[in-house]
Write an enzyme that holds these catalytic residues in place. Structure first.
Site, PDB file in Angstrom:
ATOM      1  N   ASP A 113       0.849  -1.187   0.000  1.00  0.00           N
ATOM      2  CA  ASP A 113       0.000   0.000   0.000  1.00  0.00           C
ATOM      3  C   ASP A 113       0.887   1.241   0.000  1.00  0.00           C
ATOM      4  O   ASP A 113       1.967   1.241   0.598  1.00  0.00           O
ATOM      5  CB  ASP A 113      -0.856   0.051   1.266  1.00  0.00           C
ATOM      6  CG  ASP A 113      -1.983  -0.962   1.275  1.00  0.00           C
ATOM      7  OD1 ASP A 113      -2.016  -1.830   0.386  1.00  0.00           O
ATOM      8  OD2 ASP A 113      -2.835  -0.888   2.181  1.00  0.00           O
ATOM      9  N   HIS A 169       5.278  -7.199  -0.195  1.00  0.00           N
ATOM     10  CA  HIS A 169       5.067  -8.531  -0.765  1.00  0.00           C
ATOM     11  C   HIS A 169       5.816  -8.718  -2.090  1.00  0.00           C
ATOM     12  O   HIS A 169       6.219  -7.748  -2.737  1.00  0.00           O
ATOM     13  CB  HIS A 169       3.570  -8.747  -0.984  1.00  0.00           C
ATOM     14  CG  HIS A 169       2.761  -8.705   0.270  1.00  0.00           C
ATOM     15  ND1 HIS A 169       2.176  -9.810   0.827  1.00  0.00           N
ATOM     16  CD2 HIS A 169       2.452  -7.669   1.109  1.00  0.00           C
ATOM     17  CE1 HIS A 169       1.535  -9.477   1.941  1.00  0.00           C
ATOM     18  NE2 HIS A 169       1.681  -8.176   2.126  1.00  0.00           N
ATOM     19  N   SER A 256       7.911   4.713   5.383  1.00  0.00           N
ATOM     20  CA  SER A 256       9.021   3.984   4.781  1.00  0.00           C
ATOM     21  C   SER A 256       8.842   3.887   3.272  1.00  0.00           C
ATOM     22  O   SER A 256       7.839   4.341   2.733  1.00  0.00           O
ATOM     23  CB  SER A 256       9.113   2.584   5.402  1.00  0.00           C
ATOM     24  OG  SER A 256       9.069   2.664   6.816  1.00  0.00           O
TER      25      SER A 256
END
Length: 295
Positions: A113, A169, A256
């Site tokens: 995201d 991911h 981040s």
């Protein structure tokens, strides 16, 4: 004020920033910049704050944070009452169907995201941080042998805000190498900071690995730490087969960044993301969402 593009509504929105007044003061005032240089960018500051976020003392921040930023609790794998500290909540897992993954082998998906910028046909000596500020791939990787591999390839920068889901991911099946860690500082990765600190990504703590993917060549995965990020935690097993959509790792507290590099002529990024990037606007994306296609 940070404006980003919402591709679902085809409109621009204003980002609600966690700690916006603090960021403006730190990166825009003489006193704040001095404080940044002496204390905030150093490892000790982020380590101590990370320890606080790992302690039970931080648990009372969770509900307020959820309410302030309208975070959807229905997506949480665990009830908020079960989180032992703020970092438990921050690095939360989601229910299985919260992030549908496009498993079509020709589709490039977002690794997480966040808000995305993408650049094609890159010059390794002039990677774009923001308009007017660049850095080199050699400075970022500190490995001359890897630089030529990604010349004229594609660079994707995914900025995860503190309000986002903070697990990242794999975007394809394949075998991933061991992680190489590079020590560095702890500047914020918010656009406010990116406009003020030259070569910021090259100065921050970061780590990277290479995914030898089935469909998109050798993908360089880099994770960049930031102010108050207690840790970058890799949860995958190196040199073993991984699957598209499988978790690679997660960040503890703090905004981040995940940066992906693709080799030349392996993929093409969706036109809306490219056009917004050219204009200097990030595009909001979710993990598993399509961002490009295999060439």
């Amino acid at each position: 004020m940070i404006k980003y593009f919402n591709r679902e509504t085809n409109s621009y929105e204003i980002e609600k920033v966690a700690g916006d007044k603090y960021l403006e003061w730190t990166y825009s005032s003489p006193v704040g910049m001095k404080f940044l240089d002496i204390i905030i960018k150093k490892k000790l500051f982020s380590k101590l704050y990370g320890q606080y976020c790992d302690s039970s003392l931080s648990k009372n921040k969770i509900t307020k944070f959820i309410n302030d930023f309208n975070i959807d609790e229905k997506e949480f794998k665990h009830e908020k009452e079960n989180y032992k500290c703020f970092n438990d909540f921050f690095s939360r897992e989601l229910i299985e169907d919260a992030r549908p993954i496009n498993y079509n082998e020709k589709i490039v998906i977002s690794p997480g995201d966040g808000r995305i910028l993408a650049y094609e046909n890159i010059d390794p000596d002039k990677l774009i941080q923001v308009k007017g500020l660049t850095y080199s791939l050699l400075e970022l990787l500190e490995d001359e042998n890897l630089v030529k591999k990604y010349e004229k390839g594609t660079c994707v920068i995914l900025r995860l805000c503190p309000t986002d889901y903070h697990r990242f991911h794999f975007i394809d099946n394949g075998i991933c190498s061991e992680t190489k860690k590079i020590k560095g500082l702890y500047y914020s990765v918010n656009p406010i900071a990116l406009e003020k600190v030259p070569k910021l990504f090259c100065q921050n703590k970061r780590e990277y690995s290479i995914l030898n993917s089935e469909n998109f060549g050798d993908i360089l995965y880099m994770e960049v730490g930031a102010t108050c990020v207690g840790a970058i935690l890799q949860t995958y097993s190196s040199l073993k087969r991984v699957k598209k959509g499988e978790e690679k790792g997660y960040f503890k507290f703090g905004g981040s960044t995940v940066i992906l590099f693709f080799e030349k002529d392996k993929i093409t990024i969706d036109n809306d993301i490219i056009e917004e990037s050219k204009k200097g606007f990030e595009t909001k994306v979710y993990m598993g969402e399509r961002i490009g296609l295999k060439l």
